[in-house]
Design an enzyme around this catalytic site. Structure first.
Site, PDB file in Angstrom:
ATOM      1  N   ASP A   2      46.883  38.215  56.112  1.00  0.00           N
ATOM      2  CA  ASP A   2      45.550  38.531  55.612  1.00  0.00           C
ATOM      3  C   ASP A   2      45.276  39.971  56.040  1.00  0.00           C
ATOM      4  O   ASP A   2      45.226  40.263  57.237  1.00  0.00           O
ATOM      5  CB  ASP A   2      44.564  37.556  56.261  1.00  0.00           C
ATOM      6  CG  ASP A   2      43.122  37.896  55.977  1.00  0.00           C
ATOM      7  OD1 ASP A   2      42.840  38.930  55.339  1.00  0.00           O
ATOM      8  OD2 ASP A   2      42.259  37.118  56.427  1.00  0.00           O
ATOM      9  N   ASN A  53      36.981  47.766  42.570  1.00  0.00           N
ATOM     10  CA  ASN A  53      36.698  48.010  41.150  1.00  0.00           C
ATOM     11  C   ASN A  53      35.971  49.349  41.026  1.00  0.00           C
ATOM     12  O   ASN A  53      35.499  49.904  42.030  1.00  0.00           O
ATOM     13  CB  ASN A  53      35.890  46.856  40.540  1.00  0.00           C
ATOM     14  CG  ASN A  53      34.659  46.529  41.353  1.00  0.00           C
ATOM     15  OD1 ASN A  53      33.759  47.352  41.500  1.00  0.00           O
ATOM     16  ND2 ASN A  53      34.629  45.346  41.935  1.00  0.00           N
ATOM     17  N   GLY A  79      38.856  38.065  45.564  1.00  0.00           N
ATOM     18  CA  GLY A  79      40.158  38.496  46.065  1.00  0.00           C
ATOM     19  C   GLY A  79      40.087  39.243  47.379  1.00  0.00           C
ATOM     20  O   GLY A  79      39.266  38.948  48.248  1.00  0.00           O
ATOM     21  N   VAL A  80      40.944  40.231  47.488  1.00  0.00           N
ATOM     22  CA  VAL A  80      41.049  40.979  48.738  1.00  0.00           C
ATOM     23  C   VAL A  80      39.779  41.805  48.978  1.00  0.00           C
ATOM     24  O   VAL A  80      39.351  41.983  50.128  1.00  0.00           O
ATOM     25  CB  VAL A  80      42.350  41.838  48.729  1.00  0.00           C
ATOM     26  CG1 VAL A  80      42.288  42.998  47.794  1.00  0.00           C
ATOM     27  CG2 VAL A  80      42.702  42.279  50.134  1.00  0.00           C
ATOM     28  N   ASP A  81      39.161  42.262  47.926  1.00  0.00           N
ATOM     29  CA  ASP A  81      37.910  43.032  48.025  1.00  0.00           C
ATOM     30  C   ASP A  81      36.823  42.191  48.701  1.00  0.00           C
ATOM     31  O   ASP A  81      36.170  42.639  49.661  1.00  0.00           O
ATOM     32  CB  ASP A  81      37.495  43.434  46.597  1.00  0.00           C
ATOM     33  CG  ASP A  81      36.448  44.523  46.540  1.00  0.00           C
ATOM     34  OD1 ASP A  81      36.060  45.041  47.604  1.00  0.00           O
ATOM     35  OD2 ASP A  81      36.020  44.863  45.411  1.00  0.00           O
ATOM     36  N   THR A 134      47.534  42.955  41.251  1.00  0.00           N
ATOM     37  CA  THR A 134      48.354  41.789  40.886  1.00  0.00           C
ATOM     38  C   THR A 134      47.611  40.459  40.957  1.00  0.00           C
ATOM     39  O   THR A 134      48.206  39.405  40.736  1.00  0.00           O
ATOM     40  CB  THR A 134      49.614  41.683  41.774  1.00  0.00           C
ATOM     41  OG1 THR A 134      49.205  41.370  43.113  1.00  0.00           O
ATOM     42  CG2 THR A 134      50.421  42.954  41.753  1.00  0.00           C
ATOM     43  N   GLY A 135      46.308  40.504  41.270  1.00  0.00           N
ATOM     44  CA  GLY A 135      45.513  39.275  41.299  1.00  0.00           C
ATOM     45  C   GLY A 135      44.722  39.165  40.009  1.00  0.00           C
ATOM     46  O   GLY A 135      45.281  38.984  38.924  1.00  0.00           O
ATOM     47  N   VAL A 136      43.417  39.293  40.136  1.00  0.00           N
ATOM     48  CA  VAL A 136      42.510  39.219  38.987  1.00  0.00           C
ATOM     49  C   VAL A 136      42.927  40.184  37.863  1.00  0.00           C
ATOM     50  O   VAL A 136      42.780  39.874  36.683  1.00  0.00           O
ATOM     51  CB  VAL A 136      41.070  39.559  39.430  1.00  0.00           C
ATOM     52  CG1 VAL A 136      40.105  39.513  38.263  1.00  0.00           C
ATOM     53  CG2 VAL A 136      40.601  38.625  40.522  1.00  0.00           C
ATOM     54  N   TYR A 137      43.452  41.347  38.227  1.00  0.00           N
ATOM     55  CA  TYR A 137      43.783  42.365  37.219  1.00  0.00           C
ATOM     56  C   TYR A 137      45.101  42.095  36.493  1.00  0.00           C
ATOM     57  O   TYR A 137      45.432  42.804  35.533  1.00  0.00           O
ATOM     58  CB  TYR A 137      43.773  43.763  37.839  1.00  0.00           C
ATOM     59  CG  TYR A 137      42.381  44.338  38.038  1.00  0.00           C
ATOM     60  CD1 TYR A 137      41.235  43.621  37.686  1.00  0.00           C
ATOM     61  CD2 TYR A 137      42.193  45.611  38.562  1.00  0.00           C
ATOM     62  CE1 TYR A 137      39.964  44.145  37.871  1.00  0.00           C
ATOM     63  CE2 TYR A 137      40.922  46.156  38.741  1.00  0.00           C
ATOM     64  CZ  TYR A 137      39.809  45.417  38.394  1.00  0.00           C
ATOM     65  OH  TYR A 137      38.551  45.948  38.570  1.00  0.00           O
TER      66      TYR A 137
HETATM   67  N1  AR6 Z   1      44.861  39.885  52.322  1.00  0.00           N
HETATM   68  C1  AR6 Z   1      45.904  40.375  51.604  1.00  0.00           C
HETATM   69  N2  AR6 Z   1      46.054  40.182  50.290  1.00  0.00           N
HETATM   70  C2  AR6 Z   1      45.114  39.449  49.652  1.00  0.00           C
HETATM   71  C3  AR6 Z   1      43.996  38.891  50.319  1.00  0.00           C
HETATM   72  C4  AR6 Z   1      43.891  39.135  51.720  1.00  0.00           C
HETATM   73  N3  AR6 Z   1      42.865  38.671  52.454  1.00  0.00           N
HETATM   74  N4  AR6 Z   1      43.248  38.217  49.413  1.00  0.00           N
HETATM   75  C5  AR6 Z   1      43.881  38.321  48.218  1.00  0.00           C
HETATM   76  N5  AR6 Z   1      45.006  39.052  48.364  1.00  0.00           N
HETATM   77  P1  AR6 Z   1      42.959  40.923  43.817  1.00  0.00           P
HETATM   78  P2  AR6 Z   1      43.184  43.111  41.826  1.00  0.00           P
HETATM   79  C6  AR6 Z   1      46.004  39.454  47.363  1.00  0.00           C
HETATM   80  O1  AR6 Z   1      42.556  39.966  42.758  1.00  0.00           O
HETATM   81  O2  AR6 Z   1      44.145  42.329  41.029  1.00  0.00           O
HETATM   82  C7  AR6 Z   1      38.223  42.024  42.838  1.00  0.00           C
HETATM   83  O3  AR6 Z   1      37.198  41.206  42.388  1.00  0.00           O
HETATM   84  C8  AR6 Z   1      46.086  38.651  46.090  1.00  0.00           C
HETATM   85  O4  AR6 Z   1      46.827  37.459  46.312  1.00  0.00           O
HETATM   86  O5  AR6 Z   1      42.227  40.906  45.091  1.00  0.00           O
HETATM   87  O6  AR6 Z   1      43.492  44.554  42.110  1.00  0.00           O
HETATM   88  C9  AR6 Z   1      37.842  43.500  42.829  1.00  0.00           C
HETATM   89  O7  AR6 Z   1      36.479  43.678  43.093  1.00  0.00           O
HETATM   90  C10 AR6 Z   1      46.825  39.626  45.185  1.00  0.00           C
HETATM   91  O8  AR6 Z   1      48.232  39.583  45.472  1.00  0.00           O
HETATM   92  O9  AR6 Z   1      42.868  42.478  43.272  1.00  0.00           O
HETATM   93  C11 AR6 Z   1      38.208  43.932  41.451  1.00  0.00           C
HETATM   94  O10 AR6 Z   1      37.166  43.640  40.533  1.00  0.00           O
HETATM   95  C12 AR6 Z   1      46.311  41.000  45.652  1.00  0.00           C
HETATM   96  O11 AR6 Z   1      45.667  40.751  46.904  1.00  0.00           O
HETATM   97  C13 AR6 Z   1      39.416  43.095  41.136  1.00  0.00           C
HETATM   98  O12 AR6 Z   1      39.301  41.928  41.929  1.00  0.00           O
HETATM   99  C14 AR6 Z   1      45.341  41.666  44.700  1.00  0.00           C
HETATM  100  O13 AR6 Z   1      44.510  40.692  44.077  1.00  0.00           O
HETATM  101  C15 AR6 Z   1      40.703  43.797  41.493  1.00  0.00           C
HETATM  102  O14 AR6 Z   1      41.792  43.018  41.097  1.00  0.00           O
END
Ligand code: AR6
Length: 164
Positions: free
Chosen positions: A8, A22, A30-32, A116-119
């Site tokens: 994490d 964003n 997600g991570v944000d 690689t998550g939501v995006y």
């Molecule tokens: N530690 C490390 N990695 C994580 C954690 C954590 N605590 N939580 C999630 N991940 P994402 P994006 C991973 O969706 O695709 C947000 O709403 C997750 O498994 O967080 O860049 C923002 O505000 C994935 O591999 O980011 C934007 O609107 C990675 O982090 C949007 O999502 C990225 O997933 C950005 O989307």
């Protein structure tokens, strides 16, 4: 040195951690969401004062309650099939994060798998870009740490690093 770990990112002890934000710097899931929850409201106040961050660019704030001293917020591209400059934009997000860290005297930094998550960016391709840009900046840092949230991500990064 480039390292990879499962974990994490909010708990990492590098001088800086990177947030996958964003363009409105408004927080989200997600991570944000995890970073803002762990850091506390001061970081969101700072983001509000900064206002915006275009895709592919990066901004820096303090880190509230986190162990890391600084947070670099970068915005990766939304995957739209690959024909909308997604690779260049993801590369820019990593490069501009490294540049901003370097300008701020940061010597160790942790990255999540941006976009690689939501995006929806394909994980292997995204990890390839992350590691390639990491090697460009390796000499400027004591440690570049890639934080994988899942075993699947960990495997992808390990394979890329081992096959280099
Ligand atoms: N530690 C490390 N990695 C994580 C954690 C954590 N605590 N939580 C999630 N991940 P994402 P994006 C991973 O969706 O695709 C947000 O709403 C997750 O498994 O967080 O860049 C923002 O505000 C994935 O591999 O980011 C934007 O609107 C990675 O982090 C949007 O999502 C990225 O997933 C950005 O989307």
């Amino acid at each position: 040195m480039i390292t990879v770990r499962k974990g994490d990112i909010t708990r990492e002890d590098t001088e800086a951690i990177v947030n996958a934000a964003n363009t409105g710097l408004k927080g989200g899931g997600g991570v944000d969401g995890a970073i803002h929850r762990a850091a506390g409201p001061g970081v969101m106040d700072e983001c509000r004062r900064i206002g915006r961050c275009p895709t592919g660019e990066a901004v820096i704030t303090g880190s509230g309650r986190l162990r890391a001293k600084k947070i670099i917020h970068t915005v990766g591209p939304i995957w739209r099939g690959g024909g909308q400059h997604e690779p260049e934009l993801l590369q820019s997000a990593y490069r501009n994060s490294f540049k901003l860290a370097r300008e701020n005297g940061i010597r160790s930094i942790s990255f999540p798998a941006i976009s690689t998550g939501v995006y929806g960016y394909p994980k292997k391709e995204a990890a390839g870009i992350a590691v390639r840009v990491g090697y460009e900046f390796e000499k400027d840092f004591d440690e570049i740490r890639f934080i994988c949230f899942s075993d699947e991500d960990l495997k992808i990064y390990q394979e890329i690093l081992n096959n280099r």
